[in-house]
Write a protein that holds these residues in place. Structure first.
Motif, PDB file in Angstrom:
ATOM      1  N   VAL A 390       1.109  -1.171   0.055  1.00 19.61           N
ATOM      2  CA  VAL A 390       0.144  -0.214   0.159  1.00 19.61           C
ATOM      3  C   VAL A 390       0.738   1.299   0.130  1.00 19.61           C
ATOM      4  N   GLU A 391       0.943   1.995  -1.052  1.00 24.37           N
ATOM      5  CA  GLU A 391       1.625   3.295  -1.037  1.00 24.37           C
ATOM      6  C   GLU A 391       0.479   4.394  -0.674  1.00 24.37           C
ATOM      7  N   VAL A 392       0.980   5.460   0.005  1.00 25.42           N
ATOM      8  CA  VAL A 392      -0.060   6.527   0.390  1.00 25.42           C
ATOM      9  C   VAL A 392       0.611   7.704  -0.222  1.00 25.42           C
ATOM     10  N   LYS A 393      -0.253   8.183  -1.011  1.00 25.10           N
ATOM     11  CA  LYS A 393      -0.097   9.727  -1.458  1.00 25.10           C
ATOM     12  C   LYS A 393      -1.092  10.660  -1.073  1.00 25.10           C
ATOM     13  N   ALA A 394      -0.179  11.919  -0.581  1.00 23.40           N
ATOM     14  CA  ALA A 394      -1.318  12.862   0.072  1.00 23.40           C
ATOM     15  C   ALA A 394      -2.004  13.574  -1.352  1.00 23.40           C
ATOM     16  N   GLY A 395      -1.464  13.653  -2.453  1.00 22.24           N
ATOM     17  CA  GLY A 395      -1.876  14.107  -3.818  1.00 22.24           C
ATOM     18  C   GLY A 395      -1.997  13.031  -4.616  1.00 22.24           C
ATOM     19  N   ASN A 396      -1.422  13.106  -6.065  1.00 25.23           N
ATOM     20  CA  ASN A 396      -1.788  12.058  -6.879  1.00 25.23           C
ATOM     21  C   ASN A 396      -0.396  11.939  -7.743  1.00 25.23           C
ATOM     22  N   THR A 397       0.615  11.764  -6.912  1.00 26.29           N
ATOM     23  CA  THR A 397       2.093  11.766  -7.626  1.00 26.29           C
ATOM     24  C   THR A 397       2.321  10.050  -7.952  1.00 26.29           C
ATOM     25  N   ALA A 398       3.549  10.127  -8.780  1.00 22.79           N
ATOM     26  CA  ALA A 398       3.755   8.584  -9.168  1.00 22.79           C
ATOM     27  C   ALA A 398       4.224   7.666  -8.104  1.00 22.79           C
ATOM     28  N   THR A 399       4.105   6.491  -8.284  1.00 21.45           N
ATOM     29  CA  THR A 399       4.378   5.445  -7.408  1.00 21.45           C
ATOM     30  C   THR A 399       5.694   4.691  -7.784  1.00 21.45           C
ATOM     31  N   VAL A 400       6.559   5.362  -7.662  1.00 20.87           N
ATOM     32  CA  VAL A 400       7.948   4.678  -7.867  1.00 20.87           C
ATOM     33  C   VAL A 400       8.063   3.203  -6.911  1.00 20.87           C
ATOM     34  N   SER A 401       7.943   3.577  -5.983  1.00 22.06           N
ATOM     35  CA  SER A 401       8.184   2.377  -4.858  1.00 22.06           C
ATOM     36  C   SER A 401       7.239   1.067  -4.836  1.00 22.06           C
ATOM     37  N   LEU A 402       6.167   1.519  -5.282  1.00 29.62           N
ATOM     38  CA  LEU A 402       5.000   0.725  -5.494  1.00 29.62           C
ATOM     39  C   LEU A 402       5.174  -0.099  -6.722  1.00 29.62           C
ATOM     40  N   ASP A 403       5.410   0.592  -7.734  1.00 31.51           N
ATOM     41  CA  ASP A 403       5.804  -0.200  -9.198  1.00 31.51           C
ATOM     42  C   ASP A 403       7.349  -1.200  -8.923  1.00 31.51           C
ATOM     43  N   ARG A 404       8.231  -0.470  -8.135  1.00 30.39           N
ATOM     44  CA  ARG A 404       9.540  -1.492  -8.286  1.00 30.39           C
ATOM     45  C   ARG A 404       8.993  -2.596  -7.301  1.00 30.39           C
ATOM     46  N   PHE A 405       8.173  -2.559  -6.336  1.00 31.54           N
ATOM     47  CA  PHE A 405       7.783  -3.661  -5.269  1.00 31.54           C
ATOM     48  C   PHE A 405       7.036  -4.907  -6.470  1.00 31.54           C
ATOM     49  N   ILE A 406       5.973  -4.234  -7.137  1.00 30.04           N
ATOM     50  CA  ILE A 406       5.308  -5.350  -8.055  1.00 30.04           C
ATOM     51  C   ILE A 406       6.208  -5.988  -9.043  1.00 30.04           C
ATOM     52  N   GLU A 407       6.990  -5.252  -9.531  1.00 33.90           N
ATOM     53  CA  GLU A 407       8.043  -5.774 -10.618  1.00 33.90           C
ATOM     54  C   GLU A 407       8.848  -6.826  -9.912  1.00 33.90           C
ATOM     55  N   ARG A 408       9.133  -6.708  -8.642  1.00 32.01           N
ATOM     56  CA  ARG A 408      10.303  -7.540  -7.748  1.00 32.01           C
ATOM     57  C   ARG A 408       9.444  -8.835  -7.375  1.00 32.01           C
ATOM     58  N   PHE A 409       8.319  -8.362  -6.830  1.00 32.27           N
ATOM     59  CA  PHE A 409       7.426  -9.649  -6.036  1.00 32.27           C
ATOM     60  C   PHE A 409       6.414 -10.217  -6.775  1.00 32.27           C
ATOM     61  N   GLY A 410       5.813  -9.458  -7.741  1.00 31.75           N
ATOM     62  CA  GLY A 410       4.624  -9.938  -8.634  1.00 31.75           C
ATOM     63  C   GLY A 410       3.396  -9.892  -7.491  1.00 31.75           C
TER      64      GLY A 410
END
Length: 439
Positions: A390-410
């Motif tokens: 779960v990545e939390v954004k106060a606004g609506n910016t990019a999710t770099v950490s979440l994308d890396r997590f998905i790529e690494r752990f599927g």
């Protein structure tokens, strides 16, 4: 009366209690006493309340023989006009930490089964021996297996909506967009993003919410929140032991500063230069045991069970109620947030605190994931036999950490919580902040 989910839990216990007394835990001012009184008066022919803080003389009821028969005789001797109706009476033992014999007696009251018994009290999470209040008594024998502990929290966002007058059908309609992963009509989405900002500022303390719903006055909100914070300060001064009093208070006071940093990992050096866990670690544990804060531990490996991979020396500390955090930041910050004008790292910390509170209220334990590559996921949760990031954004910016997590752990499910609308991109589901109540 504010509608609370705890009422349904009390009903479920009443209908399926077996040989169990109910022990309600939770922070001060979350509404424990009020909800039990309403429940007792509405659902039972007879309701008996014994508050050991207000009436220490009633401790004598539990002296000597602790058989249920003797206890109920003692109640009838000591409390005028009491009615003990078998199977239709609720006995409420409030502030039970003040009477150790009453806590021990829960076993015998549960075994007896003629009368339902609920116990509650302030700071019940504190281990005996860690409470400096001389009137808190050490228990001779904890009634393991005969008391059912349950946590009560501040109002969650759904309960806040109930207080506003939104009903089951309205919330079910809102949930349909979460279930189908379809965008919410823009006008409706903006409305609930505005309401979640109000919830952030007002928080979930029942007295604050009830007054706000009647008066819609944010100045009064601040006044009542200040009163709650003062009662927390009193608890620290009365219940923390010796030199811990100053350290516990210093840790608590540092939380707004800790959450306003870009890196929100709790740092003892924020309290005192060159300070370490050896000095302040017990103080953090005290705040957690008192239910005044929620601890979020770093996990080295995002796999089941997360508890097996915790790094107990790396953690974040969130306030138990985001409204109290906002009260510490002050009225001007509240105004900026309500108008969606707030900027900077503090805004991110506020929304993290909100999501942490909502996840706890949903029954999740709190963990975050920070590998060595500088990326960080605010939360990883155990959901549907999987680890969901779960990545939390106060606004609506990019999710770099979440994308890396998905790529690494599927991951099968991943969530971006943002100030936006519902959206889907592969396994990543974007949801607005208010929809964490459906997670």
């Amino acid at each position: 009366m504010l509608k609370r989910k705890m009422y349904e839990k009390l009903l479920d216990w009443k209908n399926n209690r077996g040989q169990h007394c109910l022990l309600i835990k939770g922070a001060r001012q979350v509404g424990k006493t009020y909800i039990v009184r309403e429940f007792g008066k509405s659902e039972y022919k007879s309701f008996i309340e014994i508050n050991f803080l207000e009436h220490p003389e009633f401790k004598i009821i539990f002296d000597g023989d602790r058989s249920a028969e003797t206890i109920f005789k003692n109640i009838s001797y000591n409390i005028p006009n009491v009615k003990l109706v078998p199977h239709k009476t609720l006995l409420f033992l409030d502030e039970i930490q003040k009477c150790a014999n009453a806590r021990t007696a829960l076993k015998f009251l549960a075994q007896d089964e003629r009368f339902d018994v609920i116990a509650s009290g302030s700071l019940l999470g504190l281990a005996y021996g860690r409470d400096d209040d001389k009137e808190v008594e050490e228990i001779e024998s904890i009634p393991v297996g005969y008391e059912k502990p349950i946590m009560m929290y501040p109002l969650d966002f759904e309960e806040f909506l109930w207080a506003y007058g939104y009903g089951k059908d309205t919330i079910s309609y809102l949930k349909s967009f979460y279930d189908t992963k379809e965008k919410v009509p823009e006008q409706i989405n903006e409305k609930y993003l505005s309401l979640i900002r109000e919830y952030i500022v007002v928080g979930g303390m029942p007295e604050v919410v009830a007054d706000f719903m009647e008066n819609k006055d944010f100045s009064r909100v601040q006044e009542i929140q200040d009163k709650v914070l003062a009662s927390y300060a009193d608890d620290i001064s009365q219940h923390a032991k010796g030199s811990e009093k100053v350290k516990v208070r210093s840790c608590y006071d540092s939380i707004p500063r800790q959450l306003a940093r870009e890196n929100k990992k709790f740092k003892y050096s924020e309290i005192e230069k060159k300070a370490a866990a050896r000095k302040f670690g017990d103080s953090i544990q005290w705040l957690s045991d008192a239910s005044m804060v929620n601890i979020c531990l770093n996990t080295t490996t995002p796999q089941l069970p997360l508890k097996a991979y915790e790094k107990d020396n790396e953690f974040k500390v969130y306030m138990n109620d985001t409204g109290l955090l906002m009260a510490l930041y002050g009225f001007t910050t509240k105004q900026a947030l309500l108008n969606n004008k707030l900027k900077g790292a503090a805004k991110g910390g506020i929304y993290e605190n909100l999501v942490a509170q909502m996840l706890i209220q949903r029954g999740y334990s709190l963990h975050y994931y920070k590998p060595d590559d500088n990326s960080e996921l605010e939360f990883v949760i155990e959901k549907d036999m999987e680890i969901a990031p779960v990545e939390v954004k106060a606004g609506n910016t990019a999710t770099v950490s979440l994308d890396r997590f998905i790529e690494r752990f599927g991951s099968a499910n991943a969530y971006k919580v943002a100030g936006s609308n519902v959206g889907i991109n592969g396994v990543k589901l974007t949801i607005p902040h208010y929809m964490v109540m459906f997670l």
